[in-house]
Design an enzyme around this catalytic site. Structure first.
Site, short mmCIF file in Angstrom:
data_model
loop_
_atom_site.label_atom_id
_atom_site.label_comp_id
_atom_site.label_asym_id
_atom_site.label_seq_id
_atom_site.Cartn_x
_atom_site.Cartn_y
_atom_site.Cartn_z
N LYS A 23 0.83 -1.21 0.00
CA LYS A 23 0.00 0.00 0.00
C LYS A 23 0.86 1.26 0.00
CE LYS A 23 -2.11 -0.93 3.88
NZ LYS A 23 -1.53 -2.23 4.30
N ARG A 98 -9.30 0.91 8.90
CA ARG A 98 -8.88 -0.43 9.29
C ARG A 98 -9.90 -1.14 10.16
NH1 ARG A 98 -2.81 0.39 8.67
NH2 ARG A 98 -1.91 -1.62 9.19
N ARG A 136 12.32 -5.63 4.42
CA ARG A 136 11.96 -4.23 4.21
C ARG A 136 12.85 -3.29 5.02
NH1 ARG A 136 5.69 -2.66 4.43
NH2 ARG A 136 5.79 -2.92 6.68
N ARG A 169 11.77 -1.29 10.72
CA ARG A 169 10.73 -0.85 11.64
C ARG A 169 10.62 -1.84 12.80
NH1 ARG A 169 5.63 0.42 7.92
NH2 ARG A 169 4.68 -0.86 9.54
N ARG A 180 0.18 -8.66 13.37
CA ARG A 180 -0.45 -7.65 12.49
C ARG A 180 -1.37 -8.33 11.48
NH1 ARG A 180 4.82 -4.92 10.54
NH2 ARG A 180 3.50 -3.84 9.05
#
Ligand code: ADP
Length: 226
Positions: A23, A98, A136, A169, A180
């Site tokens: 996203k 969300r 990432r 992160r 998550r």
């Protein structure tokens, strides 16, 4: 609303999908393509953590546990952001809504401002997501995202734009990623039906197998049709 007005209505593009579905990457590409603001609740919440106040500490704890922050916080951030003049020509929402409560609050807001809502659902297999998120990296200064496999920085661990050391992160560790995904399944995935029921059936785009540019091309095609 006559056809002419409908054509000119600003678009609110909702990028929807599980964590790691791309996203953020698509939102940044779309921002360049459409010239409208990219609103990421994740980025806004991370900024809030940086402020170090009591709310920032609460947000940090929830994020690090892979849980959602309370709806009132997310809703307030987006409400204030959407009211700013640069959103008058349209906007891209990334990571919001969300929950059903967020989707209801957003729907009221978007109707009030006369936006035309388009929902894009980035579909990606969870095994691909876990692999992707583990590789990432993000620049803490300018927010540019990198992937060690598909889009590595020119110099290892350094941002191409500003030379800052890239970071992982806190919530990108595997146990947190699973949490998550669980929050997504339980609280967020049901929105697909909510959108369909409120007249904005999600457009499905395969976010798993292609390059970011190929995915962007699909989204671009849908937006022209939409
Ligand atoms: P991702 O989509 O990869 O999970 P984000 O940056 O969008 O990444 O979100 C990171 C975290 O920020 C979430 O796990 C959650 O704790 C918090 N968050 C972001 N957006 C929202 C939201 N709309 N409502 C509640 N919590 C949110």
């Amino acid at each position: 609303m006559n056809q002419d007005t409908a054509r000119r209505a600003p678009k609110a593009v909702i990028l929807f999908g599980p964590p790691g579905s791309g996203k953020g990457t698509q939102a940044k590409l779309l921002r360049q393509a459409l010239g409208v603001p990219h609103i990421s609740t994740g980025d806004m919440l991370r900024e809030r953590i940086g402020s170090g106040d009591a709310l920032g500490v609460e947000v940090q704890g929830l994020m690090q546990a892979g849980r959602l922050v309370p709806d009132e916080i997310a809703n307030r951030l987006v409400e204030e952001r959407i009211a700013r003049p640069d959103c008058a020509r349209g906007l891209i929402l990334d990571g919001y809504p969300r929950t059903i409560a967020q989707a209801e609050a957003l729907e009221t807001r978007l109707k009030e401002f006369g936006f035309d809502t388009v929902v894009i659902h980035l579909k990606v297999d969870y095994t691909i997501i876990i692999r992707r998120i583990a590789g990432r990296r993000q620049c803490p200064v300018c927010g540019t995202l990198y992937s060690l496999t598909s889009n590595p920085p020119k110099k290892p661990d350094v941002c191409d734009q500003d030379g800052a050391a890239l970071a992982v992160r806190d919530d990108d560790q595997e146990t947190v990623i699973r949490q998550r995904l669980e929050a997504y399944d339980r609280q967020t995935r049901p929105l697909l039906e909510f959108f369909a029921g409120s007249g904005h059936p999600p457009h499905e785009v395969d976010g798993g197998l292609e390059t970011p540019e190929a995915i962007l091309a699909r989204i671009g095609g849908l937006l022209k049709l939409g």
